[in-house]
Enzyme design. Structure first.
Site, PDB file in Angstrom:
ATOM      1  N   ASP A   1      -4.377  12.491  -9.576  1.00  0.00           N
ATOM      2  CA  ASP A   1      -5.647  12.188  -8.932  1.00  0.00           C
ATOM      3  C   ASP A   1      -5.523  10.857  -8.191  1.00  0.00           C
ATOM      4  O   ASP A   1      -4.548  10.129  -8.349  1.00  0.00           O
ATOM      5  CB  ASP A   1      -6.799  12.165  -9.943  1.00  0.00           C
TER       6      ASP A   1
ATOM      7  N   ASP B   1      -6.676   7.107  -7.522  1.00  0.00           N
ATOM      8  CA  ASP B   1      -7.332   6.003  -8.226  1.00  0.00           C
ATOM      9  C   ASP B   1      -8.115   5.160  -7.224  1.00  0.00           C
ATOM     10  O   ASP B   1      -7.567   4.723  -6.206  1.00  0.00           O
ATOM     11  CB  ASP B   1      -6.293   5.132  -8.934  1.00  0.00           C
TER      12      ASP B   1
END
Length: 479
Positions: free
Chosen positions: A202, A204
């Site tokens: 993912d 950040d």
């Protein structure tokens, strides 16, 4: 027993607004509890649901095209949520519905709806870095720190990742470009923008409107997938929230910071996206290696760390002209630990204007001591450093949130000594102080080192507080 309000004794306009919203005549209790929400209720009532449905459909087409759901299903879910109050009689749940609907009607278009219109041209700003030249150096540095002994009996928390992460990443790439004044990224994706060989999960992010963004995104996912989405707040991570699906699978998380903190975070501009300066990220990585859990991660997947480290080393070499010749001068700085009072004293006079740094391992003790000093010039950089800093009478006072590794009884391990040095350098970068000579010595001190076993380590500061969450399906907000 609730009774319907008397039409003759209540202001007709307010009553009518609440009645229209609820789809029924409110009880006396509902009326008096909701009348202060009239302005929000009015905004929700006049909100153009058709335009909103159109925006969500466009978001779906652009970022969630592989999700099997029809336009009519999306519309039904949206209209169902915006009429949910008509079947709700619990006052607490009504307040939650009003709050969340208010976020959608006042912010969604500017935050996520805007992603559906034509984007500005991307300004290509990539520099060609020779990361390969740093791979052996990075491997050597990391190998000397690969000293954690994995306890096979230790139960590790599972981090299940949602299949929607790739969709959200696609959305986030566009979001970072459109909202690059309020949202920046760090971590693997930011390094991927420099070195396409980096693997990332993912994305950040740090942003100044994290809660609003995550609520809008949670609803977008809910309307597209039909899944129950939950937002959680973790007490020991400052201003941190995470979105998970109903099966506890991680979708995205975010740290919220103030605008004044955002303004001082060192950053660079790549393809219309601001990323945290890789020099700053490298210092954070060195600091985090003082955390025993991070060393355990290193032992499990050294190549992942190697790719990141090599990328950041090459950036630092190219940007700051760092020469890797092994000359480390006065690094690691002398560190003396008081294990009873949980304070590490770091000698800093060879590099900075302050002669020493007192690194507290308990944040509440530092806060108390700062009050006793009667000093009001401390700097709080929130989750960017997870610490407050104060310089008073040529002494730096700060909080160090990681474990301290010991190489022998009462002796600070060089990994932690370097971590403390990196923590100080983060402050120098954030305040535009001098840091390059110390940075050069710090990086050179990591070369050609033998492995030194860990004798023991201090425990991290225990953070009080409770978990908070927003459950959209159950109309519950606990913070």
């Amino acid at each position: 027993m609730n009774r319907n309000p008397d039409h003759n004794t209540l202001p007709n306009i307010t009553l009518k607004i609440i009645e229209t919203y609820l789809g029924r005549l409110p009880s006396v209790n509902e009326y008096y509890m909701l009348k202060l929400q009239t302005r929000n209720i009015q905004k929700i009532t006049v909100f153009n649901k058709d335009i909103f449905v159109s925006l969500v459909k466009k978001n779906k087409k652009r970022f969630f095209s592989d999700v099997d759901t029809s336009a009519s299903e999306i519309k039904d879910r949206i209209l169902s949520y915006f009429s949910k109050q008509t079947q709700t009689y619990n006052i607490g749940k009504l307040f939650t519905i009003i709050e969340l609907q208010s976020v959608l009607v006042t912010t969604y278009t500017d935050i996520l709806g805007v992603l559906t219109i034509k984007a500005p041209n991307v300004i290509s700003s990539k520099i060609s870095y020779n990361v390969t030249s740093m791979e052996e150096l990075a491997r050597d540095m990391l190998n000397s720190m690969n000293v954690a002994v994995i306890d096979k009996a230790k139960v590790m928390g599972r981090h299940n990742v949602s299949s929607l992460v790739k969709n959200v990443n696609k959305l986030m790439e566009e979001y970072l470009r459109r909202h690059n004044k309020s949202c920046i990224c760090y971590g693997s994706y930011s390094l991927y923008l420099i070195n396409p060989n980096i693997r990332y999960g993912d994305i950040d992010i740090l942003q100044t409107n994290s809660r609003t963004f995550l609520i809008d995104l949670a609803f977008l996912i809910k309307f597209i997938t039909g899944n129950n989405i939950i937002l959680s707040k973790i007490p020991y991570l400052r201003n941190y929230m995470v979105i998970k699906d109903e099966n506890d699978n991680h979708i995205i998380d975010s740290f919220n910071i103030r605008q004044d903190t955002m303004n001082v975070v060192p950053k660079i501009f790549i393809d219309n996206i601001y990323i945290v300066d890789p020099t700053f990220q490298l210092l954070n990585m060195i600091k985090m290696f003082s955390q025993i859990d991070r060393l355990e991660d290193l032992s499990k997947d050294p190549e992942k760390f190697n790719a990141r480290m090599a990328t950041m080393l090459e950036y630092v070499r190219y940007t700051h002209g760092i020469v890797f010749d092994g000359k480390r001068n006065n690094i690691p700085m002398k560190c003396i630990i008081d294990e009873n009072n949980r304070i590490v004293t770091v000698t800093t006079k060879d590099y900075f204007s302050f002669k020493k740094c007192l690194a507290y391992l308990d944040e509440n003790v530092l806060s108390s001591d700062i009050l006793d000093l009667n000093a009001d010039t401390s700097c709080d950089f929130e989750s960017v450093t997870n610490s407050v800093y104060l310089i008073h009478d040529n002494i730096m006072y700060t909080y160090f949130s990681n474990t301290i590794l010991l190489s022998d009884k009462g002796k600070v391990h060089e990994i932690s000594a370097r971590g403390l040095c990196a923590h100080i350098l983060l402050y120098q970068m954030l305040t535009s102080g001098e840091y390059k000579q110390c940075l050069s010595d710090l990086l050179n001190s990591m070369m050609n080192r033998d492995k030194i076993p860990i004798y023991s380590h201090t425990e991290r500061d225990k953070k009080p507080g409770r978990h908070g969450f927003i459950n959209i399906e159950k109309d519950i907000i606990v913070f």
